[in-house]
Scaffold this motif. Structure first.
Motif, PDB file in Angstrom:
ATOM      1  N   SER A  89      53.469  -7.280   2.648  1.00  0.00           N
ATOM      2  CA  SER A  89      53.363  -6.669   3.966  1.00  0.00           C
ATOM      3  C   SER A  89      51.931  -6.226   4.249  1.00  0.00           C
ATOM      4  CB  SER A  89      54.318  -5.474   4.047  1.00  0.00           C
ATOM      5  OG  SER A  89      54.441  -5.004   5.365  1.00  0.00           O
ATOM      6  N   ALA A  90      51.270  -5.678   3.232  1.00  0.00           N
ATOM      7  CA  ALA A  90      49.876  -5.257   3.403  1.00  0.00           C
ATOM      8  C   ALA A  90      48.984  -6.464   3.708  1.00  0.00           C
ATOM      9  CB  ALA A  90      49.387  -4.542   2.144  1.00  0.00           C
ATOM     10  N   ALA A  91      49.255  -7.585   3.063  1.00  0.00           N
ATOM     11  CA  ALA A  91      48.476  -8.802   3.319  1.00  0.00           C
ATOM     12  C   ALA A  91      48.684  -9.298   4.749  1.00  0.00           C
ATOM     13  CB  ALA A  91      48.858  -9.883   2.317  1.00  0.00           C
ATOM     14  N   LEU A  92      49.889  -9.123   5.274  1.00  0.00           N
ATOM     15  CA  LEU A  92      50.164  -9.532   6.652  1.00  0.00           C
ATOM     16  C   LEU A  92      49.405  -8.644   7.641  1.00  0.00           C
ATOM     17  CD1 LEU A  92      51.707 -11.618   8.264  1.00  0.00           C
ATOM     18  CD2 LEU A  92      53.698 -10.095   8.235  1.00  0.00           C
ATOM     19  N   VAL A  93      49.321  -7.347   7.352  1.00  0.00           N
ATOM     20  CA  VAL A  93      48.504  -6.449   8.183  1.00  0.00           C
ATOM     21  C   VAL A  93      47.048  -6.916   8.169  1.00  0.00           C
ATOM     22  CG1 VAL A  93      47.610  -4.106   8.442  1.00  0.00           C
ATOM     23  CG2 VAL A  93      50.022  -4.458   7.889  1.00  0.00           C
ATOM     24  N   ALA A  94      46.543  -7.246   6.968  1.00  0.00           N
ATOM     25  CA  ALA A  94      45.153  -7.698   6.851  1.00  0.00           C
ATOM     26  C   ALA A  94      44.921  -8.954   7.698  1.00  0.00           C
ATOM     27  CB  ALA A  94      44.812  -7.966   5.395  1.00  0.00           C
ATOM     28  N   HIS A  95      45.897  -9.860   7.706  1.00  0.00           N
ATOM     29  CA  HIS A  95      45.788 -11.067   8.531  1.00  0.00           C
ATOM     30  C   HIS A  95      45.671 -10.700  10.012  1.00  0.00           C
ATOM     31  CE1 HIS A  95      46.883 -14.831  10.508  1.00  0.00           C
ATOM     32  NE2 HIS A  95      47.848 -14.171  11.129  1.00  0.00           N
ATOM     33  N   LEU A  96      46.505  -9.777  10.477  1.00  0.00           N
ATOM     34  CA  LEU A  96      46.475  -9.386  11.890  1.00  0.00           C
ATOM     35  C   LEU A  96      45.159  -8.685  12.239  1.00  0.00           C
ATOM     36  CD1 LEU A  96      50.162  -8.167  12.277  1.00  0.00           C
ATOM     37  CD2 LEU A  96      49.128 -10.166  13.381  1.00  0.00           C
ATOM     38  N   VAL A  97      44.671  -7.870  11.329  1.00  0.00           N
ATOM     39  CA  VAL A  97      43.394  -7.185  11.567  1.00  0.00           C
ATOM     40  C   VAL A  97      42.270  -8.216  11.677  1.00  0.00           C
ATOM     41  CG1 VAL A  97      41.686  -5.614  10.561  1.00  0.00           C
ATOM     42  CG2 VAL A  97      44.120  -5.015  10.511  1.00  0.00           C
ATOM     43  N   GLU A  98      42.293  -9.230  10.832  1.00  0.00           N
ATOM     44  CA  GLU A  98      41.290 -10.298  10.901  1.00  0.00           C
ATOM     45  C   GLU A  98      41.347 -11.029  12.242  1.00  0.00           C
ATOM     46  OE1 GLU A  98      42.020 -12.858   7.608  1.00  0.00           O
ATOM     47  OE2 GLU A  98      41.333 -11.395   6.100  1.00  0.00           O
ATOM     48  N   ARG A  99      42.534 -11.077  12.829  1.00  0.00           N
ATOM     49  CA  ARG A  99      42.697 -11.719  14.135  1.00  0.00           C
ATOM     50  C   ARG A  99      42.374 -10.774  15.294  1.00  0.00           C
ATOM     51  NH1 ARG A  99      45.829 -16.600  13.957  1.00  0.00           N
ATOM     52  NH2 ARG A  99      45.231 -17.589  11.989  1.00  0.00           N
ATOM     53  N   GLY A 100      41.884  -9.581  14.969  1.00  0.00           N
ATOM     54  CA  GLY A 100      41.441  -8.653  16.005  1.00  0.00           C
ATOM     55  C   GLY A 100      42.494  -7.671  16.491  1.00  0.00           C
ATOM     56  N   ARG A 101      43.639  -7.601  15.824  1.00  0.00           N
ATOM     57  CA  ARG A 101      44.702  -6.670  16.235  1.00  0.00           C
ATOM     58  C   ARG A 101      44.424  -5.282  15.681  1.00  0.00           C
ATOM     59  NH1 ARG A 101      47.219  -9.844  20.148  1.00  0.00           N
ATOM     60  NH2 ARG A 101      46.741 -11.964  19.468  1.00  0.00           N
ATOM     61  N   ARG A 102      44.605  -4.288  16.521  1.00  0.00           N
ATOM     62  CA  ARG A 102      44.303  -2.914  16.120  1.00  0.00           C
ATOM     63  C   ARG A 102      45.471  -1.957  16.343  1.00  0.00           C
ATOM     64  NH1 ARG A 102      41.188  -5.511  14.107  1.00  0.00           N
ATOM     65  NH2 ARG A 102      38.900  -5.372  14.007  1.00  0.00           N
ATOM     66  N   ARG A 114      50.487   1.699   4.194  1.00  0.00           N
ATOM     67  CA  ARG A 114      49.279   1.806   3.376  1.00  0.00           C
ATOM     68  C   ARG A 114      48.134   1.021   3.989  1.00  0.00           C
ATOM     69  NH1 ARG A 114      50.546  -1.042  -1.692  1.00  0.00           N
ATOM     70  NH2 ARG A 114      49.512  -2.856  -0.755  1.00  0.00           N
ATOM     71  N   ALA A 115      48.403  -0.215   4.423  1.00  0.00           N
ATOM     72  CA  ALA A 115      47.339  -1.071   4.938  1.00  0.00           C
ATOM     73  C   ALA A 115      46.798  -0.568   6.269  1.00  0.00           C
ATOM     74  CB  ALA A 115      47.869  -2.500   5.093  1.00  0.00           C
ATOM     75  N   VAL A 116      47.680  -0.070   7.148  1.00  0.00           N
ATOM     76  CA  VAL A 116      47.226   0.441   8.446  1.00  0.00           C
ATOM     77  C   VAL A 116      46.299   1.644   8.246  1.00  0.00           C
ATOM     78  CG1 VAL A 116      48.029   1.707  10.484  1.00  0.00           C
ATOM     79  CG2 VAL A 116      49.103  -0.448   9.862  1.00  0.00           C
ATOM     80  N   ARG A 117      46.638   2.489   7.318  1.00  0.00           N
ATOM     81  CA  ARG A 117      45.797   3.668   7.066  1.00  0.00           C
ATOM     82  C   ARG A 117      44.476   3.273   6.428  1.00  0.00           C
ATOM     83  NH1 ARG A 117      50.829   7.542   5.151  1.00  0.00           N
ATOM     84  NH2 ARG A 117      51.250   8.398   7.251  1.00  0.00           N
ATOM     85  N   GLU A 118      44.507   2.292   5.531  1.00  0.00           N
ATOM     86  CA  GLU A 118      43.278   1.893   4.847  1.00  0.00           C
ATOM     87  C   GLU A 118      42.377   1.033   5.732  1.00  0.00           C
ATOM     88  OE1 GLU A 118      44.456  -0.095   1.288  1.00  0.00           O
ATOM     89  OE2 GLU A 118      45.083   1.753   0.254  1.00  0.00           O
ATOM     90  N   LEU A 119      42.947   0.104   6.462  1.00  0.00           N
ATOM     91  CA  LEU A 119      42.152  -0.861   7.215  1.00  0.00           C
ATOM     92  C   LEU A 119      41.810  -0.399   8.623  1.00  0.00           C
ATOM     93  CD1 LEU A 119      43.969  -4.186   6.185  1.00  0.00           C
ATOM     94  CD2 LEU A 119      41.875  -3.196   5.212  1.00  0.00           C
ATOM     95  N   LEU A 120      42.698   0.407   9.222  1.00  0.00           N
ATOM     96  CA  LEU A 120      42.489   0.830  10.607  1.00  0.00           C
ATOM     97  C   LEU A 120      42.272   2.327  10.761  1.00  0.00           C
ATOM     98  CD1 LEU A 120      45.236  -1.373  12.337  1.00  0.00           C
ATOM     99  CD2 LEU A 120      42.762  -1.790  12.270  1.00  0.00           C
ATOM    100  N   ASP A 121      42.457   3.049   9.653  1.00  0.00           N
ATOM    101  CA  ASP A 121      42.354   4.513   9.702  1.00  0.00           C
ATOM    102  C   ASP A 121      43.219   5.066  10.826  1.00  0.00           C
ATOM    103  OD1 ASP A 121      41.534   7.043   8.930  1.00  0.00           O
ATOM    104  OD2 ASP A 121      39.763   7.011  10.224  1.00  0.00           O
ATOM    105  N   ALA A 122      44.452   4.550  10.900  1.00  0.00           N
ATOM    106  CA  ALA A 122      45.361   4.924  11.984  1.00  0.00           C
ATOM    107  C   ALA A 122      46.702   5.351  11.415  1.00  0.00           C
ATOM    108  CB  ALA A 122      45.557   3.744  12.929  1.00  0.00           C
TER     109      ALA A 122
END
Length: 346
Positions: free
Chosen positions: A179-192, A216-224
């Protein structure tokens, strides 16, 4: 007074075909027939084919009850899955059964319906039938289930999850990491503004692990802060996916991506967007989990997490067979990994 000659006794129509009958038909010993029935891999291909042809021709049905009593083995394996109609589990069970069949093993399958207490009930019932091994989906169980598994005295393989403290054998992967890897994919595509939609409180620990990975990924990658909507006890259907989409867009109208905990949910939501004229992925990206066959046929095709469903079953059978044969297992815990399959919906 002279007695008339006795007519030869005709075989009773009710007498069952015996091992000796098969041996005579195949031109082998009764012991060889027994070996073909119990350990088909222990005889040559030619002999096995001849015996199997004789079994088919005579209609012989092995007396497994007597064999089980003599060997203290049932030649069966218990399989516990949440649902059998979900293709991800069906693929695993099919591969598992196919791998065991050449060794003379059959499976009996029970469904737990994502209810931990029912899992315990089904397991208790199955253990009463004395299986030689157990395959169970998941790594989180009630104390009662754990107690039964550890006291059963048979090999156990847990699947479709990951744990630092498995009961015995383990074939799976980390849902949280996927699931964290899927968040990372969306962030790479510009999703916030990514919203997670699924069943978090339904007794499905794997969905809960996916939520943990997302958080975990949203907090680490987006600080959200995480954005989530929960289907609760609703079934895993496309209709529930539509309801989750509505809930996500109502609660978080600025969402630019919605991560669904299942391809089934995502498929329902994606079709609803097509009907309503909602641009995917322009207005909102959608993702699923599982890589069901329908994922690649949807329009637009669905971005998802692919898991080697059949490989899980094959590896589980391999490990369980080794344990049941009392041979050493070099790597009892196998991580099969996952893959982010990027398609048109993201």
């Amino acid at each position: 007074m002279t007695q008339p000659p006795r007519r030869p006794r005709r075989r009773s129509a009710t007498r069952s075909v015996t091992l000796s009958d098969v041996a005579a038909a195949a031109g082998v010993s009764a012991q060889t027939v027994s070996r073909v029935v119990r350990e088909p891999d222990s005889v040559s291909d030619e002999t096995r084919a001849r015996v199997e042809a004789a079994i088919s021709a005579t209609g012989y049905v092995p007396n497994m009850a007597a064999s089980n009593l003599a060997s203290n083995r049932s030649r069966t394996v218990a399989v516990l899955v949440p649902q059998i109609n979900a293709s991800v589990f069906a693929d695993t069970v099919h591969a598992f059964s196919t791998a065991l069949a050449p060794h003379g093993y059959q499976i009996f399958v029970g469904t737990t319906e994502y209810r931990p207490e029912h899992e315990e009930e089904v397991l208790r019932s199955f253990l009463g039938r004395r299986p030689d091994g157990v395959l169970i989906v998941g790594t989180r169980h009630t104390p009662g289930t754990l107690g039964l598994l550890r006291a059963a005295g048979v090999p156990v393989v847990e699947t479709w999850g990951w744990s630092d403290d498995p009961v015995d054998l383990l074939v799976g992967f980390s849902h949280a990491d996927a699931s964290a890897a899927l968040v990372a994919h969306l962030v790479e595509r510009g999703r916030r503004r990514i919203t997670f939609a699924g069943r978090h409180s339904s007794g499905d620990p794997r969905a809960a692990e996916r939520l943990d990975g997302y958080t975990r990924a949203v907090r680490e990658l987006l600080d959200a802060d995480p954005r989530t909507v929960d289907a609760g006890p609703e079934p895993v259907t496309m209709d529930t996916g539509v309801a989750l989409l509505d809930l996500a867009l109502e609660r978080y109208p600025d969402s630019d991506a919605v991560m669904f905990s299942s391809d089934v949910f995502a498929a329902g939501a994606l079709q609803a967007c097509v009907r309503r004229g909602i641009d995917v992925p322009g207005r909102v990206a959608l993702t699923g989990f599982g890589d069901f066959e329908l994922a690649r046929h949807l329009v637009p095709s669905l971005t998802t997490v692919a898991v080697p469903n059949s490989r899980i079953g094959e590896l589980a059978a391999e490990l369980l067979m080794a344990r049941m044969r009392r041979t050493a297992v070099d790597a009892p815990h196998r991580d099969v990994g996952f893959e982010i399959v990027a398609r048109e919906s993201s």
